[in-house]
Structures are given as structure tokens and as C-alpha cells.
Design a protein around this motif. Structure first.
Motif, PDB file in Angstrom:
ATOM      1  N   GLY A  93       0.802  -1.223   0.000  1.00 16.55           N
ATOM      2  CA  GLY A  93       0.000   0.000   0.000  1.00 16.55           C
ATOM      3  C   GLY A  93       0.831   1.268   0.000  1.00 16.55           C
ATOM      4  O   GLY A  93       0.350   2.325   0.406  1.00 16.55           O
ATOM      5  N   ARG A  94       2.067   1.185  -0.505  1.00 19.78           N
ATOM      6  CA  ARG A  94       2.891   2.399  -0.606  1.00 19.78           C
ATOM      7  C   ARG A  94       2.816   2.918  -2.029  1.00 19.78           C
ATOM      8  O   ARG A  94       3.080   2.173  -2.977  1.00 19.78           O
ATOM      9  N   ARG A  95       2.483   4.179  -2.183  1.00 22.48           N
ATOM     10  CA  ARG A  95       2.344   4.754  -3.526  1.00 22.48           C
ATOM     11  C   ARG A  95       3.704   4.713  -4.232  1.00 22.48           C
ATOM     12  O   ARG A  95       4.729   5.081  -3.645  1.00 22.48           O
ATOM     13  N   PHE A  96       3.707   4.270  -5.475  1.00 22.90           N
ATOM     14  CA  PHE A  96       4.965   4.226  -6.219  1.00 22.90           C
ATOM     15  C   PHE A  96       5.468   5.644  -6.470  1.00 22.90           C
ATOM     16  O   PHE A  96       4.683   6.551  -6.728  1.00 22.90           O
ATOM     17  N   TYR A 120       3.101  -8.275  -7.309  1.00 24.81           N
ATOM     18  CA  TYR A 120       1.865  -7.651  -7.786  1.00 24.81           C
ATOM     19  C   TYR A 120       1.793  -6.239  -7.214  1.00 24.81           C
ATOM     20  O   TYR A 120       2.589  -5.850  -6.357  1.00 24.81           O
ATOM     21  N   SER A 121       0.838  -5.490  -7.716  1.00 24.08           N
ATOM     22  CA  SER A 121       0.634  -4.122  -7.227  1.00 24.08           C
ATOM     23  C   SER A 121      -0.860  -3.816  -7.298  1.00 24.08           C
ATOM     24  O   SER A 121      -1.649  -4.677  -7.704  1.00 24.08           O
ATOM     25  N   TRP A 122      -1.224  -2.611  -6.909  1.00 24.67           N
ATOM     26  CA  TRP A 122      -2.654  -2.239  -6.858  1.00 24.67           C
ATOM     27  C   TRP A 122      -2.909  -0.917  -7.561  1.00 24.67           C
ATOM     28  O   TRP A 122      -2.155   0.030  -7.370  1.00 24.67           O
ATOM     29  N   ILE A 191      -8.337 -10.598  -0.701  1.00 23.13           N
ATOM     30  CA  ILE A 191      -7.854 -11.185  -1.962  1.00 23.13           C
ATOM     31  C   ILE A 191      -6.469 -11.813  -1.769  1.00 23.13           C
ATOM     32  O   ILE A 191      -6.201 -12.904  -2.258  1.00 23.13           O
ATOM     33  N   THR A 192      -5.603 -11.115  -1.048  1.00 21.37           N
ATOM     34  CA  THR A 192      -4.226 -11.638  -0.913  1.00 21.37           C
ATOM     35  C   THR A 192      -4.108 -12.605   0.267  1.00 21.37           C
ATOM     36  O   THR A 192      -3.131 -13.344   0.359  1.00 21.37           O
ATOM     37  N   GLY A 193      -5.084 -12.550   1.171  1.00 17.23           N
ATOM     38  CA  GLY A 193      -5.005 -13.413   2.358  1.00 17.23           C
ATOM     39  C   GLY A 193      -3.960 -12.920   3.351  1.00 17.23           C
ATOM     40  O   GLY A 193      -3.570 -13.627   4.270  1.00 17.23           O
ATOM     41  N   GLU A 194      -3.506 -11.666   3.178  1.00 12.74           N
ATOM     42  CA  GLU A 194      -2.518 -11.093   4.099  1.00 12.74           C
ATOM     43  C   GLU A 194      -2.989  -9.695   4.490  1.00 12.74           C
ATOM     44  O   GLU A 194      -3.588  -8.997   3.684  1.00 12.74           O
ATOM     45  N   GLU A 195      -2.665  -9.284   5.719  1.00 10.02           N
ATOM     46  CA  GLU A 195      -3.086  -7.949   6.166  1.00 10.02           C
ATOM     47  C   GLU A 195      -1.991  -6.943   5.803  1.00 10.02           C
ATOM     48  O   GLU A 195      -1.425  -6.279   6.669  1.00 10.02           O
ATOM     49  N   LEU A 196      -1.709  -6.802   4.527  1.00  5.36           N
ATOM     50  CA  LEU A 196      -0.583  -5.948   4.130  1.00  5.36           C
ATOM     51  C   LEU A 196      -0.966  -4.484   3.984  1.00  5.36           C
ATOM     52  O   LEU A 196      -0.134  -3.601   4.075  1.00  5.36           O
ATOM     53  N   ILE A 197      -2.238  -4.226   3.721  1.00  3.97           N
ATOM     54  CA  ILE A 197      -2.667  -2.836   3.501  1.00  3.97           C
ATOM     55  C   ILE A 197      -3.264  -2.297   4.799  1.00  3.97           C
ATOM     56  O   ILE A 197      -4.170  -2.905   5.376  1.00  3.97           O
ATOM     57  N   ASP A 198      -2.752  -1.141   5.205  1.00  3.30           N
ATOM     58  CA  ASP A 198      -3.251  -0.501   6.413  1.00  3.30           C
ATOM     59  C   ASP A 198      -4.154   0.664   6.004  1.00  3.30           C
ATOM     60  O   ASP A 198      -3.728   1.556   5.267  1.00  3.30           O
ATOM     61  N   VAL A 199      -5.388   0.637   6.478  1.00  3.07           N
ATOM     62  CA  VAL A 199      -6.370   1.620   6.004  1.00  3.07           C
ATOM     63  C   VAL A 199      -5.954   3.053   6.338  1.00  3.07           C
ATOM     64  O   VAL A 199      -6.115   3.971   5.515  1.00  3.07           O
ATOM     65  N   THR A 200      -5.369   3.266   7.533  1.00  4.82           N
ATOM     66  CA  THR A 200      -4.981   4.630   7.929  1.00  4.82           C
ATOM     67  C   THR A 200      -3.898   5.163   7.007  1.00  4.82           C
ATOM     68  O   THR A 200      -3.927   6.320   6.563  1.00  4.82           O
ATOM     69  N   ASP A 201      -2.953   4.292   6.692  1.00  2.00           N
ATOM     70  CA  ASP A 201      -1.836   4.707   5.834  1.00  2.00           C
ATOM     71  C   ASP A 201      -2.320   4.991   4.402  1.00  2.00           C
ATOM     72  O   ASP A 201      -1.918   5.979   3.779  1.00  2.00           O
ATOM     73  N   PRO A 249     -17.430  10.736  -2.423  1.00  2.00           N
ATOM     74  CA  PRO A 249     -18.420   9.675  -2.698  1.00  2.00           C
ATOM     75  C   PRO A 249     -19.165   9.883  -4.017  1.00  2.00           C
ATOM     76  O   PRO A 249     -19.631   8.924  -4.625  1.00  2.00           O
ATOM     77  N   LYS A 250     -19.242  11.143  -4.490  1.00  2.00           N
ATOM     78  CA  LYS A 250     -19.964  11.405  -5.747  1.00  2.00           C
ATOM     79  C   LYS A 250     -19.264  10.756  -6.957  1.00  2.00           C
ATOM     80  O   LYS A 250     -19.887  10.527  -7.989  1.00  2.00           O
ATOM     81  N   SER A 251     -17.986  10.475  -6.818  1.00  2.00           N
ATOM     82  CA  SER A 251     -17.243   9.859  -7.928  1.00  2.00           C
ATOM     83  C   SER A 251     -17.179   8.341  -7.800  1.00  2.00           C
ATOM     84  O   SER A 251     -16.582   7.669  -8.629  1.00  2.00           O
ATOM     85  N   GLY A 252     -17.753   7.818  -6.722  1.00  2.00           N
ATOM     86  CA  GLY A 252     -17.629   6.411  -6.397  1.00  2.00           C
ATOM     87  C   GLY A 252     -18.552   5.496  -7.164  1.00  2.00           C
ATOM     88  O   GLY A 252     -19.238   5.955  -8.070  1.00  2.00           O
ATOM     89  N   PRO A 253     -18.588   4.209  -6.812  1.00  2.00           N
ATOM     90  CA  PRO A 253     -17.867   3.614  -5.691  1.00  2.00           C
ATOM     91  C   PRO A 253     -16.351   3.573  -5.920  1.00  2.00           C
ATOM     92  O   PRO A 253     -15.883   3.809  -7.028  1.00  2.00           O
ATOM     93  N   LEU A 254     -15.639   3.245  -4.828  1.00  2.00           N
ATOM     94  CA  LEU A 254     -14.188   3.053  -4.924  1.00  2.00           C
ATOM     95  C   LEU A 254     -13.906   1.691  -5.544  1.00  2.00           C
ATOM     96  O   LEU A 254     -14.668   0.737  -5.342  1.00  2.00           O
ATOM     97  N   ILE A 255     -12.794   1.619  -6.268  1.00  2.00           N
ATOM     98  CA  ILE A 255     -12.416   0.349  -6.902  1.00  2.00           C
ATOM     99  C   ILE A 255     -10.931   0.107  -6.644  1.00  2.00           C
ATOM    100  O   ILE A 255     -10.120   1.039  -6.743  1.00  2.00           O
ATOM    101  N   ALA A 256     -10.579  -1.131  -6.299  1.00  2.00           N
ATOM    102  CA  ALA A 256      -9.155  -1.522  -6.234  1.00  2.00           C
ATOM    103  C   ALA A 256      -8.969  -2.694  -7.198  1.00  2.00           C
ATOM    104  O   ALA A 256      -9.847  -3.554  -7.310  1.00  2.00           O
ATOM    105  N   VAL A 257      -7.868  -2.692  -7.904  1.00  2.00           N
ATOM    106  CA  VAL A 257      -7.585  -3.781  -8.838  1.00  2.00           C
ATOM    107  C   VAL A 257      -6.189  -4.319  -8.553  1.00  2.00           C
ATOM    108  O   VAL A 257      -5.212  -3.562  -8.558  1.00  2.00           O
ATOM    109  N   ARG A 258      -6.120  -5.624  -8.287  1.00  2.00           N
ATOM    110  CA  ARG A 258      -4.796  -6.230  -8.099  1.00  2.00           C
ATOM    111  C   ARG A 258      -4.189  -6.502  -9.471  1.00  2.00           C
ATOM    112  O   ARG A 258      -4.827  -7.112 -10.337  1.00  2.00           O
ATOM    113  N   LEU A 259      -2.950  -6.061  -9.654  1.00  2.00           N
ATOM    114  CA  LEU A 259      -2.302  -6.151 -10.964  1.00  2.00           C
ATOM    115  C   LEU A 259      -1.145  -7.143 -10.919  1.00  2.00           C
ATOM    116  O   LEU A 259      -0.288  -7.077 -10.035  1.00  2.00           O
TER     117      LEU A 259
END
Ligand SMILES: Cc1cc2nc3c(=O)[nH]c(=O)nc-3n(C[C@H](O)[C@H](O)[C@H](O)COP(=O)(O)OP(=O)(O)OC[C@H]3O[C@@H](n4cnc5c(N)ncnc54)[C@H](O)[C@@H]3O)c2cc1C
Length: 332
Positions: A93-96, A120-122, A191-201, A249-259
């Protein structure tokens, strides 16, 4: 004999064997952006009869691969051809960092992903972005173009994602769609089965980016790139979403795609002369043996160099085939 059997992207062992250090470590996990027959078998056979292989470590694979929910070949991967607005994060979850923005530098971002320690990345984006900016590579993903259906082609500029993109959003195993960021992150970690992404971060980074949408002098280079892209009328109408806050929220919903890393082009191969005659280790043409297309590195054994230019591959296949065909015909 004219060898035109294509590259090696369907043979992941061969891809890994030839993987160059400059692209980081070879991925253990790959998906196939080419059919299974693109297996490199004829490279070995040509070598056995004395043909010289060169530039084997030159290759071009995409970083925006998604698993095809409706596969045509084994391990079928589709490349998203993205516009500039999705935020791109590594597996933690670190921005490239700049300039790894969607569609900017395929091989540079491939290295950045490999250096992240994950394969992989997101993408994190909004409904508004997917509608305008996601195109899918592959003839079966673009029925409007392949069927020459002008009405459908023109509908690309209308609001709403194309049928194939919408189908991936609903059925693809790499997609998460959610109304809140918390829900989105739960889906990503599931999806990954790991808690790698931290929502606050993740929230901190998206909010930092979103703040810059209001700043006309922004130093967020991705936002600058979106503005820059929209200076072109074609991009503005059909390809680049108007700048907006991801968390609005007007532009949503949010989408994440694993790449995933999706294999594609082989930039090295059988060495030939300008007529397409296969050369041996001493640089001499082998009697009666010719090669053209991707198996000859799109010409001569590597006409593109290390990095190539997007979309310029078929030209080398057609030109090399014509050269070889003309030379063969003149011998007949
Ligand atoms: C989804 C996708 C999108 C692409 N988009 C673009 C693009 O936009 N622009 C661009 O320039 N390039 C693009 N490419 C790349 C381009 O299509 C290929 O580089 C090109 O088709 C290679 O042509 P080729 O004739 O050398 O090999 P191929 O098209 O791979 O043909 C090889 C042929 O040889 C046959 N064959 C293989 N092994 C044997 C064997 N042992 N015996 C007999 N026959 C055999 C195969 O069945 C196949 O018919 C794309 C590729 C894919 C997969």
C-alpha cells in the motif's frame, strides 16, 4: 524454411531463465498475455541447426495484468491499458514514486514492482475513472473495433464503462468494489489473504493526493500529468477523467484492482541479415533458413533495443516478413 513461430511469453520457465538483472528478480508468478503456442520451441530447434540467438534478455512484459475471468488460453492474462488517473500502490500500500504512473514507463514500473519484494501491485480508483480510462488489450475485449461497429466505437466517448470492462469489474477475481475505504481495504486484504494494507496509511496517501486537486500550482506530478493530458482534446473527450477527489463519494464507488505481471513481447531472438536469412555463430547465412517476426526480435535479432516504443511491434513483423518473402521469391 522460414521460421515465424513468435516469441517466448507463453513459456514462463524460458522467460525466467532469460530474465535480465536490470528488471529486478524474475517473478515466480506470471500470467500469460500470449497464447500457449508462443512457447519459444522453435528458438531451440533453430539453434540446434546452427542458428545464432542474440539479445535473449531483452523482453517487454506489462505491469497491469488481470486474470481473465473468461479465459481463452491457460493462465490467460489481460492487460489494462490505463489512463493517467488511477493511484498506483505496491503490495504493502505504498504509492509508487514518480514517474511510475499508469501508462508512463512499463519497464521502469516493472523494476519498481520487483524491487518492492512482491510480484503484484494495486490500482486504486473511482467509478468515474474506470468509465473513462480503462481499456483492455486483446481483440476479444474490443468487439466494437474487431466487428467494425462504428456505433459501438463512438459509444466509447459516452458515460459508462465498456461492456468488457464492466464484466471484469463484476466477475474478475482481482477487482474490489466498495463504498467506503475501510470496506475496500478489507476486500484487498481478503484477496491476498494477508493484512498488508493498512487503512490509515492508505487514507493518508489518498487524502494527500486529493488535497492537490484543489491546488492549481500542485507539485503532485500525477495531478499535473492529468491536467497535461487533458490539454489534448481527444484525451479530454475519450480518455482522461476530469480531475476529482478519489475519496469524494460522488465519484464512487471506490475500486481496487490487483495487478499481476503479464508476459508479452520477446525483443531478442534469431539473428538474421537484412533479407531475413538466419546467421550462424560466425555471422554467415545458413543455406535455406530464414526467420521473421517476433522470433527474430521483430527484425535482425532485436531491432527495438532494450526498451522499445509501445505499439510498434507488428510493424517489424510485417516489414521483416515482407523482406524475407521478397528475398525468397527472388530465389525461386
Ligand atoms: C493481446 C495482444 C495485443 C497486442 N497488441 C499489439 C499492438 O497493439 N501493437 C503491436 O505492434 N503489437 C501488439 N502485439 C504483439 C504482436 O501481436 C505480436 O508481436 C505479433 O503478432 C507477432 O507476430 P508473429 O507472426 O511473429 O508471431 P505470432 O503472431 O505469435 O504467430 C506465430 C504463429 O506460429 C505458429 N506456431 C508456433 N509454433 C509453431 C510450431 N512449432 N509449428 C508450427 N506453427 C507454429 C502459431 O500457431 C502462430 O500462428 C500484441 C500481442 C498480443 C498477444
Amino acid at each position: 524454411v522460414l521460421v515465424t513461430a513468435g516469441g517466448i511469453g507463453g513459456n514462463h520457465d524460458l522467460v525466467r531463465e532469460n530474465w535480465p538483472d536490470r528488471l529486478g528478480t524474475a517473478p515466480r508468478s506470471l500470467i500469460s498475455g500470449v497464447p500457449e503456442h508462443v512457447d519459444g520451441r522453435m528458438l531451440g530447434i533453430t539453434e540446434q541447426v546452427g542458428g545464432r540467438l542474440v539479445n535473449r534478455d531483452r523482453m517487454w512484459h506489462y505491469t497491469e495484468g488481470i486474470k481473465n475471468w473468461d479465459p481463452i488460453w491457460k493462465n490467460h492474462g489481460i492487460r489494462i491499458i490505463p489512463g493517467p488517473s488511477s493511484m498506483w500502490f505496491d503490495a504493502r500500500g505504498r504509492r509508487f514514486p514518480v514517474p511510475n504512473f499508469p501508462g508512463f514507463d512499463t519497464l521502469g514500473t516493472l523494476k519498481a514492482i520487483q524491487d518492492s519484494g512482491y510480484e503484484y501491485s494495486w490500482f486504486v480508483l473511482t467509478q468515474k475513472i474506470i468509465e473513462k480510462e480503462f481499456a483492455l488489450s486483446g481483440s476479444e475485449q474490443n468487439p466494437d473495433i474487431t466487428d467494425k461497429n462504428l456505433k459501438l466505437v463512438l459509444s466509447r466517448v459516452l458515460p459508462g464503462a465498456s461492456g468488457p470492462v464492466e464484466a471484469f469489474k463484476n466477475n474478475g477475481e482481482d477487482f474490489v468494489v466498495a463504498d467506503t475505504l475501510g470496506e475496500l481495504v478489507r476486500g484487498m486484504n481478503a484477496i491476498t489473504g494477508e493484512e498488508l494494507i493498512d487503512v490509515t496509511d492508505l487514507k493518508r496517501q489518498i487524502e494527500a493526493r486529493d488535497r492537490e486537486v484543489d491546488n492549481p500550482f500542485t507539485k503532485d506530478l500525477q495531478i499535473s500529468a492529468i491536467h497535461n493530458s487533458r490539454r489534448s482534446r481527444g484525451e479530454r473527450i475519450a480518455r482522461t477523467a476530469s480531475p476529482h477527489k478519489i475519496l469524494d463519494p460522488k465519484s464512487g464507488p471506490l475500486i481496487a484492482v490487483r495487478l499481476h505481471i503479464v508476459t508479452r513481447k520477446t525483443l531478442g531472438g534469431i539473428q538474421t541479415d537484412l533479407q531475413g536469412r538466419v546467421l550462424d555463430g560466425a555471422g554467415k547465412a545458413i543455406e535455406g533458413l530464414w526467420a521473421a517476426g517476433e522470433i527474430a526480435g521483430f527484425g535482425g535479432g532485436g531491432v527495438h533495443g532494450y526498451r522499445s516504443l509501445e505499439g510498434t511491434f507488428l510493424g517489424g513483423c510485417i516489414f521483416g516478413g515482407r523482406q524475407a518473402g521478397r528475398a525468397l521469391a527472388s530465389q525461386a
